[in-house]
Design a protein around this motif. Structure first.
Motif, PDB file in Angstrom:
ATOM      1  N   UNK A   1      -0.815 -59.157  -8.541  1.00 59.18           N
ATOM      2  CA  UNK A   1      -0.069 -58.962  -7.295  1.00 59.18           C
ATOM      3  C   UNK A   1       1.232 -58.218  -7.568  1.00 59.18           C
ATOM      4  N   UNK A   2       1.870 -58.524  -8.713  1.00 59.75           N
ATOM      5  CA  UNK A   2       3.056 -57.754  -9.072  1.00 59.75           C
ATOM      6  C   UNK A   2       2.701 -56.286  -9.266  1.00 59.75           C
TER       7      UNK A   2
ATOM      8  N   UNK B   1       0.460 -54.705  -7.558  1.00 61.91           N
ATOM      9  CA  UNK B   1       0.412 -54.119  -6.220  1.00 61.91           C
ATOM     10  C   UNK B   1       1.815 -53.858  -5.686  1.00 61.91           C
ATOM     11  N   UNK B   2       2.715 -54.802  -5.965  1.00 61.43           N
ATOM     12  CA  UNK B   2       4.094 -54.605  -5.524  1.00 61.43           C
ATOM     13  C   UNK B   2       4.676 -53.357  -6.158  1.00 61.43           C
TER      14      UNK B   2
ATOM     15  N   UNK C   1       3.060 -50.834  -7.252  1.00 58.49           N
ATOM     16  CA  UNK C   1       2.410 -49.667  -6.656  1.00 58.49           C
ATOM     17  C   UNK C   1       3.077 -49.303  -5.335  1.00 58.49           C
ATOM     18  N   UNK C   2       3.223 -50.295  -4.482  1.00 57.65           N
ATOM     19  CA  UNK C   2       3.810 -50.031  -3.178  1.00 57.65           C
ATOM     20  C   UNK C   2       5.249 -49.557  -3.308  1.00 57.65           C
TER      21      UNK C   2
ATOM     22  N   UNK D   1       5.402 -46.141  -6.279  1.00 56.38           N
ATOM     23  CA  UNK D   1       4.647 -44.939  -5.992  1.00 56.38           C
ATOM     24  C   UNK D   1       4.741 -44.567  -4.527  1.00 56.38           C
ATOM     25  N   UNK D   2       4.530 -45.548  -3.648  1.00 53.27           N
ATOM     26  CA  UNK D   2       4.493 -45.190  -2.233  1.00 53.27           C
ATOM     27  C   UNK D   2       5.878 -45.073  -1.626  1.00 53.27           C
TER      28      UNK D   2
ATOM     29  N   UNK E   1      -2.399 -51.733 -15.286  1.00 47.86           N
ATOM     30  CA  UNK E   1      -3.642 -51.109 -14.824  1.00 47.86           C
ATOM     31  C   UNK E   1      -3.543 -50.789 -13.326  1.00 47.86           C
ATOM     32  N   UNK E   2      -2.993 -51.723 -12.585  1.00 50.59           N
ATOM     33  CA  UNK E   2      -2.909 -51.518 -11.144  1.00 50.59           C
ATOM     34  C   UNK E   2      -2.008 -50.335 -10.801  1.00 50.59           C
TER      35      UNK E   2
ATOM     36  N   UNK F   1       9.527 -58.112  -0.658  1.00 47.07           N
ATOM     37  CA  UNK F   1       8.813 -56.901  -1.048  1.00 47.07           C
ATOM     38  C   UNK F   1       7.321 -57.139  -1.221  1.00 47.07           C
ATOM     39  N   UNK F   2       6.994 -58.248  -1.874  1.00 44.78           N
ATOM     40  CA  UNK F   2       5.579 -58.539  -2.085  1.00 44.78           C
ATOM     41  C   UNK F   2       4.862 -58.670  -0.751  1.00 44.78           C
TER      42      UNK F   2
ATOM     43  N   UNK G   1       4.646 -55.284   0.952  1.00 49.29           N
ATOM     44  CA  UNK G   1       3.744 -54.360   0.269  1.00 49.29           C
ATOM     45  C   UNK G   1       2.302 -54.722   0.542  1.00 49.29           C
ATOM     46  N   UNK G   2       2.038 -56.018   0.480  1.00 51.78           N
ATOM     47  CA  UNK G   2       0.663 -56.422   0.666  1.00 51.78           C
ATOM     48  C   UNK G   2       0.233 -56.295   2.125  1.00 51.78           C
TER      49      UNK G   2
ATOM     50  N   UNK H   1      -0.746 -52.628   3.939  1.00 55.79           N
ATOM     51  CA  UNK H   1      -2.054 -52.041   3.675  1.00 55.79           C
ATOM     52  C   UNK H   1      -3.175 -53.010   3.977  1.00 55.79           C
TER      53      UNK H   1
ATOM     54  N   UNK I   1     -10.018 -55.980  -8.074  1.00 57.80           N
ATOM     55  CA  UNK I   1      -8.797 -55.195  -7.871  1.00 57.80           C
ATOM     56  C   UNK I   1      -8.607 -54.199  -9.004  1.00 57.80           C
TER      57      UNK I   1
ATOM     58  N   UNK J   1      -8.516 -50.084  -8.884  1.00 59.80           N
ATOM     59  CA  UNK J   1      -7.340 -49.363  -9.373  1.00 59.80           C
ATOM     60  C   UNK J   1      -7.726 -48.329 -10.408  1.00 59.80           C
TER      61      UNK J   1
ATOM     62  N   UNK K   1      -9.133 -48.205  -1.317  1.00 63.58           N
ATOM     63  CA  UNK K   1      -7.798 -48.446  -1.858  1.00 63.58           C
ATOM     64  C   UNK K   1      -7.126 -49.580  -1.114  1.00 63.58           C
TER      65      UNK K   1
ATOM     66  N   UNK L   1      -8.104 -53.157  -1.977  1.00 66.38           N
ATOM     67  CA  UNK L   1      -7.394 -53.778  -3.096  1.00 66.38           C
ATOM     68  C   UNK L   1      -6.232 -54.632  -2.581  1.00 66.38           C
ATOM     69  N   UNK L   2      -5.540 -54.099  -1.572  1.00 70.35           N
ATOM     70  CA  UNK L   2      -4.412 -54.853  -1.042  1.00 70.35           C
ATOM     71  C   UNK L   2      -4.878 -56.072  -0.261  1.00 70.35           C
TER      72      UNK L   2
END
Lengths: 278, 562, 333
Positions: free
Chosen positions: B395-396, B398-399, B401-402, B405-406, B491-492, C42-43, C46-47, C50, C286, C290, C300, C303-304
């Motif tokens: 999950x970190x 994904x954080x 990534x968001x 990167x985004x 990896x994410x 943020x988490x 972010x999640x 998406x 996931x 990725x 994509x 994954x979220x």
């Protein structure tokens, strides 16, 4: 130049003997600290109830009473250490030389630099003996004549002879009685006007205790000493004035020590002193 | 009468089998089994890895005998000798610590700096270090401390900003000099400075102790003798390093690496060894420890080569550590870019995460009120942090990534994003361990400091934080160890699994050691699956174990003291 | 020092710059603390962004009840195979770690000498410190072949002809290269320290007076440990279980490497076959998305969505663990 907010402390760098000038004799006995209707409660619990008393300069004032009667609370009001407790609410006034220390524009940090405090359990910093005594000077930005000030403080605390050739040793290596005298030296190194002592000898053995008691009587020649103690004999031995606090944080009687112990006015005080309770 | 006999009869132990005792014994045995089975299983698995990585069966018996004689026996004898002498034991621990600690630090510094271009590092080091030094000197001379406190971090940040702005102007000037000059600037000079200060301070403390209240409160009026000796030490370090440079140049070797190794490793070890040998008569035998081990290995290696003794055909070769990956040739494959990448990522991660984490812990323990709105906020923060600690590492990812990167638009899988993502991951660990370290400082010390009229910040700086350093250090080292092994978030955020060059800067593509292990897991060749990859795993494990051991040693040493 | 009241008052008054400096330090430090909340914010942001987009393209019902997960080839997004994969590994690792962890905790707290504890506790901590890639690697390359050596294994537990009981043969098929058993074993080893460390803290916190009361009544050590101490520490032990399970649910690299990425629904009634076969957990899915280079599109975002589901599950478990710990903490004090 030291930090602008600290008073210029002019230490009279003397030897161990002090001679009182004519001024200071007249000085002695004048009120230095006065509380007016001082009340403190922690949440719902009333710790001090409407305490009014005048503490004289350069004498030993003892505060006695059973445990939980607000003695330490009163002491900690004087240097606003109660500020550190979130739930404490203080009402009334506490005057230091005529200035109410609870005024909005008074800085508690500056206040504590002019009042010294010694705690029940010796709490030297885990530093060297020298650095312990020098701590108060350093945080106030006083850096001149450091060695002499340290020496004077240790001499006045009757510790100099025992530690003078091991000043870099850790303070934690000293015995309990020596540590407490170190804490006293630390407190007087910045030359405070008033010295607050919260049961300073209660954690010490009898020999160390008597050394501290002798020391207190000497200290009173230079400083105003207010000592909280639950040991009545100690109060009778060393103090000039005694205040008796009884349940609920009430100041029941405040008088010369002799009067309190030989001829108390209140019956409750007499009961306490003769050991009927407490 | 009769009853008396019955009672005393009941108290005696019965002959024969006592069911309760049997049950108790079985129970305890099963508990011991439970405790040990996990450790045992892991040891077996480690054994497999070590077997594949080192290939112990390929060495001849003579080889084993050789190293037994040069390394194992002397070390064992030395250890037994030192065990009985506590003074020597302490010195030995310190010697090992300084020896391997400074060696690792010097190597890491060289690796990271050479990957990022030492001249860039030099420019930023100058801009970042000179302003605060000037501030310190000003404080010393003018004796005005009010403004210098906040001025130090301000000057560092300002200096770095100025460095960034003036980079393009200054860098070409620096570019003229040889590479070793850059290393000299940001390794040798600081080491010399630190050593000078240490020498001066030691002398000042010693002289005060001997003579009484004498020449020195070193902080305010450093005795002339102390200053003189400190300056001498500084000069000695600088001078000897220059000698090394000359020697290298004369022999046609590039001095850069040797400057770092000499100033960062040889000098500290020499100082500690020399000072111990001179001062500590009881413990001085302890300094021999690391030299017995290293010497044993070297002597063994020399003899091995001289007599061509068949040694291990292990996969843990210099090739592994210095080459980049080669999917076809197992003996040529290496993980150097990944090692550098891991170190660089973790170093930047530390820079990002530790100030925030330690600051948050200080707030929660020292500043936050216990009740009212502030108190509720503090409780909320603490609950939040303990929840964050339980969030899975993906999950970190994904954080990251968001966020990186985004939202911020950085490229995929760059060092900055990796460092940031891992930093967010370890933030709760840093906060909690620092909180515990702060909590372990007894409140009576704070009371004493406040009672003397110290402000909250003064109390923190002079009393609380120094006491909390060991615990904080332990926690941060453990956090670093955890981060080095993390793979899923990387990896994410799409860090490349196989790259052939180490990262060149904060915004270049990252690589990491665990990722390479992940990528090569199903390699077709047995030599990779049972050779190269286990060797890479051993490298990672050694790094982790070293860091964990350091943290534990620090924790034990300071726990014993108090 | 002058005794004039005016001078005294002046010397006690606040100094503007120092006050501002102190306040600035305090605010700076408070800011770092606030940053930690921003992480959670943020988490969630972010999640959810998406994930919600995903769930508007693929209906949540299809997501949560679908039995096929094939995002890249078939574009089907049913999460049940992944959930079952996660469940298998979680149950498997819990079966290993929970009893062993508790046993180790009881031993360390009640039976072990100080020296033994000084050695065993750090040794157990090492189990938690090994990077999960290495666990996964060891599972794939060493554990699977090792166990496969004795497989296939069958034992006839109830032979035919026994009255009342039906015939029952215990069959463990041979392992695939990627299988759930190896994954469960290494994840189980990995989470033992979580159980043992927190349970041991809970057991040690039980006051000695309770133990002494037990001994005073003539109990054996076995009685005291199992009937007095462990029940008193139930809250801490349960909390440790929940946290360890939460960790197993979130584990990624070890299961990816040991169990592979072939999602499938579980086999009934031959339950053991699930252990021998490959599967895929939510976390592995996931990772697969990725690394599959499809940066954008519904896959994509899937994954979220998975991440959101995972975050929700672990958050609930962590809150549960905290509640359990708190609620029972007051009972025996």
């Amino acid at each position: 130049m030291s930090e602008p907010d600290t008073p210029k402390i002019e230490t009279t760098v003397q030897g161990t003997g002090t001679s009182e000038t004519a001024d200071s004799i007249a000085d002695r006995g004048r009120t230095v600290i006065e509380s007016r209707n001082l009340s403190v409660h922690y949440g719902d619990e009333q710790a001090l109830q409407d305490v009014s008393m005048k503490v004289p300069r350069r004498q030993v004032t003892a505060i006695i009473g059973p445990s939980g009667c607000g003695k330490s609370t009163f002491l900690r009001c004087i240097n606003r250490m109660n500020d550190l407790v979130d739930s404490a609410v203080v009402e009334g006034e506490l005057l230091l030389e005529g200035t109410n220390v609870y005024d909005d524009d008074i800085d508690p940090v500056a206040l504590r630099r002019q009042i010294g405090m010694v705690f029940q359990h010796p709490n030297p910093f885990p530093k060297s003996i020298y650095d312990n005594v020098a701590y108060g000077l350093r945080i106030q930005g006083i850096t001149d004549k450091m060695d002499e000030r340290v020496q004077t403080a240790l001499e006045r605390a009757a510790l100099w002879d025992e530690v003078k050739d091991q000043l870099q040793k850790s303070a934690l290596d000293l015995s309990g009685g020596q540590q407490q005298r170190l804490c006293i030296a630390r407190a007087i190194a910045v030359d405070p006007d008033v010295l607050l002592m919260d049961e300073p000898a209660s954690a010490l053995d009898p020999i160390a205790t008597s050394k501290i008691e002798d020391l207190i009587e000497e200290l009173a020649e230079e400083y105003t000493v207010i000592i909280v103690t639950h040991n009545m004999q100690q109060a009778a031995r060393i103090s000039d004035k005694t205040a008796v606090f009884l349940t609920g944080g009430n100041l029941v009687e405040f008088d010369d020590t002799e009067s309190i112990f030989e001829n108390p006015e209140s019956e409750r005080v007499e009961d306490y002193i003769t050991g009927k309770f407490g | 009468m009769g009853t008396e006999n019955e009672t005393t009869e009941d108290l005696r132990r019965t002959d024969g089998i006592d069911l309760a005792q049997l049950r108790g014994g079985l129970f305890e045995a099963s508990l011991v089994f439970a405790t040990v089975v996990g450790i045992f299983a892991l040891a077996v698995l480690f054994g497999y890895i070590a077997f594949d990585a080192f290939q112990p069966l390929t060495a001849s018996a003579r080889w084993y005998l050789l190293y037994f004689g040069t390394l194992v026996a002397p070390t064992a004898a030395y250890t037994l000798y030192v065990r009985r002498r506590p003074a020597a034991r302490d010195v030995n621990a310190k010697a090992f610590g300084v020896f391997f600690g400074s060696l690792m630090l010097a190597l890491v510094t060289y690796i990271v700096a050479s990957a990022l271009d030492p001249k860039d590092v030099f420019v930023y080091a100058i801009f970042g270090a000179v302003p605060p030094t000037l501030v310190f000197l000003y404080a010393r001379i003018s004796d005005d401390r009010t403004y210098t406190g906040p001025l130090v971090p301000v000057s560092i940040v300002g200096g770095l900003a100025a460095g960034g702005a003036l980079f393009d102007v200054v860098r070409p000037i620096v570019g003229i000099a040889q590479e070793w000059v850059a290393y000299f600037g940001f390794v040798t000079l600081p080491v010399a400075g630190i050593l000078g200060l240490v020498v001066a301070r030691r002398y000042a403390a010693k002289s005060t102790a001997e003579v009484g209240v004498a020449d020195d409160d070193w902080r305010t009026v450093m005795g002339r003798q102390a200053k003189y000796r400190g300056g001498l030490a500084f000069g000695a370090v600088v001078g000897s390093t220059l000698v090394v440079v000359v020697a290298a140049l004369v022999n046609g070797i590039d001095p850069a690496f040797w400057v770092v190794i000499f100033s960062g490793f040889v000098v500290p070890v020499a100082y500690v060894v020399g000072q111990t040998v001179l001062d500590d008569a009881d413990g001085r035998i302890g300094v021999a420890g690391p030299f017995v081990v290293v010497g044993g290995v070297l002597v063994g290696a020399i003899i091995e080569r001289q007599f061509a003794i068949q040694g291990l055909e292990s996969f843990l070769t210099p090739n592994l550590l210095l080459n980049s990956w080669d999917g076809l040739n197992a003996s040529n494959a290496g993980v150097y870019p990944q090692i550098v990448g891991s170190i660089v990522i973790v170093a930047f991660m530390a820079l990002l995460a530790f100030p925030v984490g330690i600051g948050a812990a200080i707030y929660l323990e020292e500043y936050a009120p216990a009740s009212g709105w502030g108190g509720r906020l503090a409780t909320l923060l603490e609950v939040n942090i303990s929840n964050l600690a339980g969030v899975p590492s993906v999950v970190y990812g994904l954080l990251g990534l968001a966020l990186f990167r985004n939202a911020l638009g950085f490229g995929t899988g760059i060092v900055f994003s990796a460092a940031g993502t891992l930093g967010l991951l370890i933030l709760p660990i840093v906060v909690v361990s620092t909180q515990e370290a702060l909590r372990s400082v007894p409140d009576s010390l704070r009371q004493a400091s406040f009672g003397m009229g110290a402000s909250r910040w003064q109390t923190l700086r002079n009393v609380v934080l120094p006491e909390a350093v060991p615990g904080t250090l332990t926690g941060t080292i453990l956090a670093l160890a955890r981060a080095i092994g993390e793979t899923a978030p990387l990896v994410i955020i799409a860090v490349a699994t196989t790259r052939y060059t180490p990262p060149e800067g904060l915004f270049s593509a990252a690589t990491a050691l665990p990722l390479q292990i992940f990528a090569a897991r199903s390699s077709a060749h047995a030599e990779f699956r049972h050779g190269v990859v286990p060797a890479a795993a051993v490298v990672l494990l050694v790094l982790m174990l070293l860091m964990n051991a350091t943290a534990i040693v620090i924790r034990n040493r300071y726990e014993r003291r108090s | 020092m002058s005794n004039e009241p005016g001078d005294r008052k002046r010397s006690l008054q606040r100094n503007g710059f120092v006050v501002r400096k102190e306040r600035f330090y305090g605010r700076l430090i408070a800011a770092t603390a606030v940053l930690t909340i921003l992480v959670t914010v943020g988490i969630i942001l972010a999640l959810s962004g998406r994930a919600l987009t995903f769930w508007s393209a693929v209906s949540p019902i299809a997501f949560f009840t679908g039995t096929e997960w094939s995002p890249i080839i078939n574009e089907t997004y049913g999460v049940l195979p992944l959930l079952s994969g996660t469940l298998i590994v979680t149950v498997g690792s819990a079966l290993i770690a929970l009893p062993i962890g508790l046993g180790a905790a009881i031993y360390l707290s009640e039976y072990a000498s100080n020296r033994a504890r000084g050695v065993l506790k750090p040794a157990l901590e090492i189990l938690a410190g090994v990077p999960t890639v290495i666990y996964g690697y060891m599972a794939l390359v060493y554990v699977t072949p090792l166990i496969d050596g004795v497989l296939p294994f069958s034992a006839q537990l109830v032979p035919p002809g026994v009255p009342v009981l039906p015939e029952f043969t215990f069959v463990m098929p041979s392992l695939r290269t990627f299988n759930a058993l190896s994954a469960s074993i290494v994840v189980g080893i990995m989470i033992i320290p979580m159980v043992s460390s927190i349970s041991e803290d809970a057991l040690s916190a039980v006051p000695d007076s309770l133990r002494e009361a037990g001994y005073g009544l003539g109990s054996t050590k076995f009685d005291v440990s199992t009937k007095i101490v462990v029940p008193s520490a139930t809250s801490g032990i349960v909390a440790s279980y929940v946290l360890a399970i939460s960790r197993a649910i979130g584990e990624t690299m070890a299961v990816v490497m040991a169990m592979g990425m072939s999602p499938q629904m579980p086999y009934f009634p031959n339950v053991l076959r699930n252990l021998a076969e490959s599967s895929q957990t939510m976390t592995a899915a996931m990772v697969q998305i990725a690394s599959a280079d499809s940066l954008g599109g519904v896959t994509y975002e899937a994954m979220f969505a998975l991440g959101m589901t995972l975050f929700g599950i672990t958050l609930i478990m962590n809150v549960l663990a905290e509640l359990v710990r708190r609620r029972f903490r007051e009972t025996y004090q």
